[in-house]
Every structure is written in structure tokens, then in C-alpha cells.
Design an enzyme around this catalytic site. Structure first.
Site, PDB file in Angstrom:
ATOM      1  CB  CYS A   1      -0.883  -0.008   1.245  1.00 48.81           C
ATOM      2  SG  CYS A   1      -1.822   1.507   1.450  1.00 48.81           S
TER       3      CYS A   1
ATOM      4  CB  CYS B   1      -0.301   2.291   5.687  1.00 46.41           C
ATOM      5  SG  CYS B   1      -1.034   0.742   5.152  1.00 46.41           S
TER       6      CYS B   1
ATOM      7  CB  CYS C   1      -5.225  -0.126   2.294  1.00 42.23           C
ATOM      8  SG  CYS C   1      -4.123  -0.581   3.642  1.00 42.23           S
TER       9      CYS C   1
ATOM     10  CB  CYS D   1      -4.065   3.493   5.662  1.00 44.75           C
ATOM     11  SG  CYS D   1      -3.860   3.264   3.888  1.00 44.75           S
TER      12      CYS D   1
ATOM     13  CB  CYS E   1      -8.972  -3.541 -11.655  1.00 40.63           C
ATOM     14  SG  CYS E   1      -8.583  -2.354 -12.933  1.00 40.63           S
TER      15      CYS E   1
HETATM   16 ZN   LIG Z   1      -2.706   1.201   3.540  1.00 39.73          ZN
END
Ligand SMILES: [Zn+2]
Length: 132
Positions: free
Chosen positions: A48, A51, A97, A100, A120
């Protein structure tokens, strides 16, 4: 348990910069075939961009022809939240995510075997780390 990362919008904007902020925090989408990773084939993992949580690996990345990085499975389903998205008159499933709440993209059910899923993802939402 997922460790939650929470920041103010001003903090996110300062940390991510305007381009990534628009996608990760305001659910924007980069144009296809423009991102850093749609045609990226190195071995490693994708984290991510907000984060650093690991989300995908190169083992599940495939060329969907969509112009966005596509994966048929997540490293751990718990690290990604799925939410219904009915914007633009379409029924889609948004993926975020779990740590976060950063917007990643959408998941579709037209992916390859064995999962039949197509995650995607915006290149701007992820950060590649080469395999050690
Ligand atoms: Zn994240």
C-alpha cells in the site's frame, strides 16, 4: 488484527503529494496504460502506498489488458476491504487497504483461474518492493 493507520486529510496530502492523494484518499482513478506498474513484471511484492501494508505479490499479477496492474488474488483477504460502489451508474466493488482505508481500485469477477477474481489496482496506490 489489522493495525489501523489514521491520519488527518492534511497529513495525508502532505505525505502522499497531490497525485497520490487524489487516488488514495479521494478515490480517483489514473488513466489506463499510464501508471508505473501496469506492465511491470519484476519479482517482488506490492505494498500500500499509503501505509506500506503488503497487498499483492508478482506471483498473482497478470496482464488483463485493462492498462491497470491486475492481480487474481490478494496476499491476505483480510488486508483488503471490499465496499459496494454504485458511482457512474455501475455496480462495482471498491477495494481499500484495510489498515489505512486507502483506495486501491476495484475487484471484478472476470479474472483468471483459480480465483476468477480481477483486482484492478491503480499504480499510484501501490509501491513495488523487489524480492530479496
Ligand atoms: Zn494502507
Amino acid at each position: 488484527m489489522i493495525k489501523r493507520i489514521e491520519k488527518t486529510e492534511a497529513e495525508w496530502l502532505a505525505e502522499l503529494g497531490p497525485e497520490r492523494y487524489k487516488i488514495l484518499r479521494q478515490c480517483s482513478t489514473e488513466p489506463p496504460f499510464t501508471g508505473k506498474y501496469w506492465n511491470h513484471k519484476e519479482k517482488g511484492s506490492y505494498h500500500c502506498a499509503g501505509c506500506g501494508a503488503v497487498l499483492f505479490t508478482s506471483d498473482t499479477k497478470y496482464d488483463s489488458g485493462s492498462g491497470w496492474p491486475s492481480f487474481f488474488a490478494a496476499v491476505d483477504k483480510k488486508s483488503i476491504r471490499e465496499l459496494p460502489d454504485t458511482s457512474y451508474g455501475m455496480y462495482r466493488t471498491e477495494i481499500k487497504c484495510a489498515a489505512c482505508d486507502g483506495h486501491l481500485g476495484h475487484v471484478f469477477t472476470d479474472g483468471p483461474k483459480p480465483t476468477g477474481l480481477r483486482y484492478c489496482v491503480n499504480s499510484a496506490s501501490i509501491e513495488f518492493r523487489p524480492a530479496p
